[in-house]
Design a protein around this motif. Structure first.
Motif, mmCIF file in Angstrom:
data_model
loop_
_atom_site.group_PDB
_atom_site.id
_atom_site.type_symbol
_atom_site.label_atom_id
_atom_site.label_comp_id
_atom_site.label_asym_id
_atom_site.label_seq_id
_atom_site.Cartn_x
_atom_site.Cartn_y
_atom_site.Cartn_z
ATOM 1 N N GLU A 47 0.836 -1.204 0.000
ATOM 2 C CA GLU A 47 0.000 0.000 0.000
ATOM 3 C C GLU A 47 0.866 1.247 0.000
ATOM 4 O O GLU A 47 1.967 1.256 0.561
ATOM 5 C CB GLU A 47 -0.944 0.056 1.207
ATOM 6 N N THR A 48 0.347 2.286 -0.638
ATOM 7 C CA THR A 48 0.924 3.631 -0.594
ATOM 8 C C THR A 48 -0.153 4.574 -0.094
ATOM 9 O O THR A 48 -1.298 4.527 -0.562
ATOM 10 C CB THR A 48 1.407 4.076 -1.982
ATOM 11 N N LEU A 49 0.196 5.424 0.871
ATOM 12 C CA LEU A 49 -0.774 6.337 1.489
ATOM 13 C C LEU A 49 -0.415 7.777 1.149
ATOM 14 O O LEU A 49 0.759 8.165 1.194
ATOM 15 C CB LEU A 49 -0.792 6.130 3.004
ATOM 16 N N PHE A 50 -1.435 8.564 0.820
ATOM 17 C CA PHE A 50 -1.282 9.982 0.526
ATOM 18 C C PHE A 50 -1.942 10.786 1.639
ATOM 19 O O PHE A 50 -3.113 10.541 1.973
ATOM 20 C CB PHE A 50 -1.932 10.318 -0.816
ATOM 21 N N VAL A 51 -1.209 11.727 2.209
ATOM 22 C CA VAL A 51 -1.745 12.588 3.263
ATOM 23 C C VAL A 51 -2.309 13.844 2.605
ATOM 24 O O VAL A 51 -1.559 14.660 2.070
ATOM 25 C CB VAL A 51 -0.665 12.964 4.293
ATOM 26 N N ASP A 52 -3.617 13.988 2.658
ATOM 27 C CA ASP A 52 -4.269 15.151 2.050
ATOM 28 C C ASP A 52 -4.410 16.312 3.014
ATOM 29 O O ASP A 52 -4.406 17.471 2.597
ATOM 30 C CB ASP A 52 -5.640 14.751 1.490
ATOM 31 N N ASP A 53 -4.564 16.036 4.301
ATOM 32 C CA ASP A 53 -4.669 17.098 5.310
ATOM 33 C C ASP A 53 -4.274 16.488 6.653
ATOM 34 O O ASP A 53 -5.076 15.809 7.297
ATOM 35 C CB ASP A 53 -6.100 17.645 5.356
ATOM 36 N N ALA A 54 -3.035 16.737 7.069
ATOM 37 C CA ALA A 54 -2.539 16.130 8.302
ATOM 38 C C ALA A 54 -3.323 16.598 9.513
ATOM 39 O O ALA A 54 -3.578 15.823 10.445
ATOM 40 C CB ALA A 54 -1.054 16.455 8.484
ATOM 41 N N PRO A 69 -10.813 1.748 0.710
ATOM 42 C CA PRO A 69 -11.496 2.624 1.666
ATOM 43 C C PRO A 69 -10.899 2.561 3.063
ATOM 44 O O PRO A 69 -11.004 3.506 3.842
ATOM 45 C CB PRO A 69 -12.931 2.096 1.660
ATOM 46 N N PHE A 70 -10.267 1.427 3.390
ATOM 47 C CA PHE A 70 -9.709 1.196 4.725
ATOM 48 C C PHE A 70 -8.597 0.174 4.612
ATOM 49 O O PHE A 70 -8.698 -0.781 3.849
ATOM 50 C CB PHE A 70 -10.797 0.665 5.659
ATOM 51 N N ALA A 71 -7.521 0.371 5.360
ATOM 52 C CA ALA A 71 -6.445 -0.611 5.420
ATOM 53 C C ALA A 71 -5.690 -0.392 6.718
ATOM 54 O O ALA A 71 -5.412 0.746 7.098
ATOM 55 C CB ALA A 71 -5.513 -0.487 4.219
ATOM 56 N N LEU A 75 -2.826 2.904 8.067
ATOM 57 C CA LEU A 75 -3.367 3.809 9.084
ATOM 58 C C LEU A 75 -2.554 3.758 10.369
ATOM 59 O O LEU A 75 -2.298 4.800 10.994
ATOM 60 C CB LEU A 75 -4.838 3.479 9.343
ATOM 61 N N VAL A 76 -2.120 2.576 10.776
ATOM 62 C CA VAL A 76 -1.216 2.495 11.924
ATOM 63 C C VAL A 76 0.082 3.243 11.617
ATOM 64 O O VAL A 76 0.598 4.014 12.437
ATOM 65 C CB VAL A 76 -0.930 1.017 12.286
ATOM 66 N N ILE A 110 -5.330 1.608 16.091
ATOM 67 C CA ILE A 110 -6.455 2.200 15.366
ATOM 68 C C ILE A 110 -7.699 1.373 15.663
ATOM 69 O O ILE A 110 -7.600 0.231 16.142
ATOM 70 C CB ILE A 110 -6.223 2.248 13.845
ATOM 71 N N ARG A 111 -8.852 1.937 15.376
ATOM 72 C CA ARG A 111 -10.124 1.243 15.610
ATOM 73 C C ARG A 111 -10.955 1.300 14.328
ATOM 74 O O ARG A 111 -11.256 2.380 13.817
ATOM 75 C CB ARG A 111 -10.882 1.907 16.755
#
Length: 219
Positions: A47-54, A69-71, A75-76, A110-111
């Motif tokens: 996975e690659t994650l993009f931070v749009d608004d920290a 939608p979720f991974a 997220l951790v 995370i939850r």
């Protein structure tokens, strides 16, 4: 190449393992969804994650072939990284919905909800040795989370994860979303040893919610 950070998420207690995660901390570098998908395929992480608004915890997650939608491991990982950078947040906002996050010692939690991780199938095997002996990937189609008890009374599990989606990710070293599904199915806390050397901790939390946590380190 777009600037990005690489983390290892769900690192084992001995410092080994962890699933590599690419993090584009400035999502504005890649604003278009098709561009993000191409970059995720080029980078080749599970996975690659993009931070749009920290500040809001707004994030966007891609495998080499699909938007998620979720991974769990992205997220951790991003929760840990934001905290390391003094930008810690109590809520992450992937497309699935609001995800609570916090740290307890060296474990980032995370939850989430099992229905956010649909499409992954679990299969129990008779022993950890059987799981270890599986070819990568096993025959068949569709996302497979293969698992067996190491110690049922203690909630210790051996697992391996096979996306089987044709995008060169043959085996996932550590998979938070699949761990969420397994925990929801079994209805109890788990200590999951996945892949070569990774550890995921999980526990049910109220109606439909599952918590998953682990260690993160820079790659």
């Amino acid at each position: 190449m777009v600037d990005h950070v690489v983390l290892r998420v769900f690192v084992g207690p001995d410092g080994r393992g962890g699933n590599p995660l690419g993090v584009v901390t400035d999502g504005a570098q890649v604003p278009d969804a098709d561009e993000r998908q191409r970059l995720a395929a080029q980078l080749g992480y599970s996975e690659t994650l993009f931070v749009d608004d920290a500040s809001r915890g707004a994030v966007d997650i891609y495998t080499p072939s699909a938007r998620l939608p979720f991974a769990g491991h992205p997220l951790v990982g991003i929760s840990w990284l934001l905290r390391e950078r003094g930008q810690g947040t109590e809520v992450l906002r992937p497309p699935a919905g609001d995800v609570r996050t916090w740290a307890d010692g060296d474990i980032t939690w995370i939850r989430g909800r099992a229905e956010w991780a649909s499409g992954r199938r679990t299969r129990q095997y008779a022993s950890a040795a059987e799981v270890d002996a599986l070819p990568a990937p096993p025959p068949g189609e569709g996302w497979l989370y293969a698992w067996a008890w190491l110690d049922e009374a203690a909630g210790r599990v051996r697992a391996r994860a096979f996306p089987r989606r044709g995008d060169n990710i043959v085996e996932d070293e550590a998979t938070g979303a699949a761990a969420v599904i397994l925990t929801a199915e079994l209805g109890r806390p788990l200590d999951i040893r996945q892949g070569a050397a990774s550890q995921l901790l999980t526990r049910p939390h109220g109606t439909g919610w599952i918590e998953v946590g682990g260690r993160t380190a820079f790659a």
